[in-house]
Write a protein that holds these residues in place. Sequence first.
Motif, PDB file in Angstrom:
ATOM      1  N   GLU A 318       0.817  -1.210   0.000  1.00  6.51           N
ATOM      2  CA  GLU A 318       0.000   0.000   0.000  1.00  6.51           C
ATOM      3  C   GLU A 318       0.859   1.272   0.000  1.00  6.51           C
ATOM      4  O   GLU A 318       0.354   2.352  -0.294  1.00  6.51           O
ATOM      5  CB  GLU A 318      -0.915   0.016   1.236  1.00  6.51           C
ATOM      6  CG  GLU A 318      -1.887  -1.149   1.315  1.00  6.51           C
ATOM      7  CD  GLU A 318      -3.034  -1.017   0.323  1.00  6.51           C
ATOM      8  OE1 GLU A 318      -3.214   0.088  -0.236  1.00  6.51           O
ATOM      9  OE2 GLU A 318      -3.743  -2.024   0.106  1.00  6.51           O
ATOM     10  N   GLU A 395     -11.186  -8.206   0.296  1.00  3.11           N
ATOM     11  CA  GLU A 395     -11.216  -6.754   0.130  1.00  3.11           C
ATOM     12  C   GLU A 395     -12.076  -6.130   1.226  1.00  3.11           C
ATOM     13  O   GLU A 395     -13.186  -6.592   1.510  1.00  3.11           O
ATOM     14  CB  GLU A 395     -11.781  -6.376  -1.241  1.00  3.11           C
ATOM     15  CG  GLU A 395     -10.889  -6.787  -2.408  1.00  3.11           C
ATOM     16  CD  GLU A 395     -11.361  -6.201  -3.719  1.00  3.11           C
ATOM     17  OE1 GLU A 395     -12.110  -5.198  -3.666  1.00  3.11           O
ATOM     18  OE2 GLU A 395     -10.996  -6.732  -4.776  1.00  3.11           O
ATOM     19  N   ARG A 397     -13.631  -2.403   2.163  1.00  5.17           N
ATOM     20  CA  ARG A 397     -13.852  -1.065   1.610  1.00  5.17           C
ATOM     21  C   ARG A 397     -14.750  -0.248   2.521  1.00  5.17           C
ATOM     22  O   ARG A 397     -15.690  -0.766   3.122  1.00  5.17           O
ATOM     23  CB  ARG A 397     -14.504  -1.148   0.228  1.00  5.17           C
ATOM     24  CG  ARG A 397     -13.647  -1.821  -0.836  1.00  5.17           C
ATOM     25  CD  ARG A 397     -14.363  -1.792  -2.175  1.00  5.17           C
ATOM     26  NE  ARG A 397     -13.562  -2.415  -3.229  1.00  5.17           N
ATOM     27  CZ  ARG A 397     -13.966  -2.489  -4.494  1.00  5.17           C
ATOM     28  NH1 ARG A 397     -15.140  -1.987  -4.865  1.00  5.17           N
ATOM     29  NH2 ARG A 397     -13.187  -3.073  -5.394  1.00  5.17           N
ATOM     30  N   LEU A 398     -14.439   1.036   2.583  1.00  4.02           N
ATOM     31  CA  LEU A 398     -15.293   1.991   3.278  1.00  4.02           C
ATOM     32  C   LEU A 398     -15.774   3.002   2.234  1.00  4.02           C
ATOM     33  O   LEU A 398     -14.981   3.764   1.675  1.00  4.02           O
ATOM     34  CB  LEU A 398     -14.506   2.698   4.394  1.00  4.02           C
ATOM     35  CG  LEU A 398     -15.299   3.700   5.238  1.00  4.02           C
ATOM     36  CD1 LEU A 398     -16.452   3.014   5.970  1.00  4.02           C
ATOM     37  CD2 LEU A 398     -14.384   4.405   6.230  1.00  4.02           C
ATOM     38  N   LEU A 399     -17.103   2.978   1.945  1.00  6.87           N
ATOM     39  CA  LEU A 399     -17.675   3.797   0.880  1.00  6.87           C
ATOM     40  C   LEU A 399     -18.606   4.852   1.465  1.00  6.87           C
ATOM     41  O   LEU A 399     -19.246   4.645   2.504  1.00  6.87           O
ATOM     42  CB  LEU A 399     -18.446   2.914  -0.112  1.00  6.87           C
ATOM     43  CG  LEU A 399     -17.669   1.754  -0.754  1.00  6.87           C
ATOM     44  CD1 LEU A 399     -18.602   0.940  -1.647  1.00  6.87           C
ATOM     45  CD2 LEU A 399     -16.484   2.277  -1.551  1.00  6.87           C
ATOM     46  N   ARG A 408     -15.143   6.195  -2.641  1.00  8.30           N
ATOM     47  CA  ARG A 408     -14.373   5.260  -1.817  1.00  8.30           C
ATOM     48  C   ARG A 408     -13.494   6.055  -0.859  1.00  8.30           C
ATOM     49  O   ARG A 408     -12.599   6.784  -1.268  1.00  8.30           O
ATOM     50  CB  ARG A 408     -13.504   4.359  -2.707  1.00  8.30           C
ATOM     51  CG  ARG A 408     -12.633   3.386  -1.930  1.00  8.30           C
ATOM     52  CD  ARG A 408     -11.788   2.542  -2.877  1.00  8.30           C
ATOM     53  NE  ARG A 408     -10.862   1.695  -2.140  1.00  8.30           N
ATOM     54  CZ  ARG A 408     -10.006   0.850  -2.704  1.00  8.30           C
ATOM     55  NH1 ARG A 408      -9.960   0.765  -4.036  1.00  8.30           N
ATOM     56  NH2 ARG A 408      -9.205   0.118  -1.983  1.00  8.30           N
ATOM     57  N   GLY A 411      -9.850   1.671   1.566  1.00  5.53           N
ATOM     58  CA  GLY A 411      -9.925   0.315   1.052  1.00  5.53           C
ATOM     59  C   GLY A 411      -8.645  -0.458   1.273  1.00  5.53           C
ATOM     60  O   GLY A 411      -7.550   0.108   1.189  1.00  5.53           O
ATOM     61  N   THR A 413      -6.869  -4.411   0.405  1.00  4.60           N
ATOM     62  CA  THR A 413      -6.967  -5.652  -0.354  1.00  4.60           C
ATOM     63  C   THR A 413      -5.890  -6.613   0.134  1.00  4.60           C
ATOM     64  O   THR A 413      -4.710  -6.245   0.219  1.00  4.60           O
ATOM     65  CB  THR A 413      -6.771  -5.393  -1.862  1.00  4.60           C
ATOM     66  OG1 THR A 413      -7.766  -4.470  -2.310  1.00  4.60           O
ATOM     67  CG2 THR A 413      -6.909  -6.689  -2.638  1.00  4.60           C
TER      68      THR A 413
END
Length: 540
Positions: A318, A395, A397-399, A408, A411, A413
């Motif tokens: 990341e 995955e 995710r925070l949307l 988004r 996120g 992964t």
Amino acid sequence: MLAPQAVVSDNDRERATRALMIDAAFATAIGALNSGVVLLALALHIGASTFEVGVLAAVPLLTQVLQAPAVAFVERWRRRKLISVGSVFLARLALPIYAAVPFIGSPRIAAATLIAAALLHYGMNAVGACSWNSWIRDLVPESRLGRFFARRGVYGTLVSAGATLVAAGALVVAARSRATGDLIFSGLYVVGFVCGLFSTGALATVPEPQMPPASRGSLTRLLTEPLRDPRFRGVLRFLVSWQFAVNLAVPFFTVYFVRGLGFSMSFVLILSLVSQLASVAVVRGWGNLSDRLSNKSVLEASTPVYLLCVVGMAFAHEVPGMAGQGAYLLLAHLVMGAAGAGVALASGNIVMKTSPQGSGTSYMATGALFGAIAAGVAPIMGGAMADFVARRRLELRLLWSSPHGTERLFGLTFSYWEFFFLLSAIVGSYALFRLSKVEDPGSVERRETVDEIWSGTMRTLRNASSVAGPRLATVFPAAQIIRAREGTRFLLERFFTERLGRSVESETEKVGELLAASYDAQPASDAPMDDLMRQLNDIE
């Protein structure tokens, strides 16, 4: 030339020390040029699978268990120099096999040959180390052991640093093409074999004092007696779960850095050096802290930090840019090396302090054997799981949804290697739970253990890992086992020479009777020996 000597003069001991320094220099060069990260680089060069990499990483750990039967072999044959020199010579015959591996056409056959050579190399080294430790501890006076190992460690560190730089440069050249890599790897192992010949030749010139009279104690009983102690079983549960957790992920760091992140093997070699130097720098500080507080306190501080670094590896991808990722990995290895030194030191100390008086050697041996088995099984299981996790992906995710659309915010992964690191952290969390149940007796200074771990970190890494520390807690105390089984004569001689300043032969008739009785009894447990020491205290 390889037979024991009844008398070893002071001049012989001085010459032996110089020969042992030559042996240390060449043996350390072998480790830096041919083991650890370089060996794993060869495995990746020939196209070894993840499972084969796991097996290769397990070999240095699993072969530690050979030291237990080697103790019985040494005591039965009583030719430590012959066993040690012969074993290391056979171990170094694996180096020409390594050198031939790059030219084997089939990747499967090449990998199988590599693993077989590693079994020969590390297995015979384990047998040789067992007899070597006992031999050298009888040769070097006890008052000079600390200075001897410190000096040997300095020699090893200087040679290791230079050889590591040579290996790093060689790996840079090896990355240019497959044909060039074949020649470079083969050349490294040929040079290692030549160093091995010089090392073995120097070792063969070192005299061996004759061993004391054979003991009658049972090795099996010595190694199984600690399992009846409920307090030690709690420590053992922590050690086994910790070694399994750490070695489930750490041996695959190098594969992840190279195949996952795209770094060169020379950079991974630099990471291993940074980790090792960090371990050397802080181990005495950990030792002082364990004396002031407790070993459990050191473990409670160092193990979570180590686990956080393992988890942190899952987020390396990341970090933006290769430069940023490189700096991130350097910092992580710096912290992991320091934390690993604390774990290795406190693990050995807490085993010694959990053991009853006079039984520390058998407790440490049992802990090392179980730890080595757990540490060896973990990378094999990890390699076997590789195909399963390679086809899975997680995955998070925070949307944020609004009338204007969906954005988004955050996120993560996780795939393939990241699963290993997270699974390792989960098992490590269980190890921390087991640690909370461990009973740690009052703090007692264990300077000898600090010195042993410090000298261990001064040596080059021997397993396929870029992180220093994990293997140090699985080192089998073969020399202490042999000495413990030599019976009460050793304790009597040590008592009179160190505490009374007199020799056994100059004592009263009563002491002579006690000594004769000790030869007949040869107690398998420590209780009769404790009674004998109490009688000696009365004489004093």
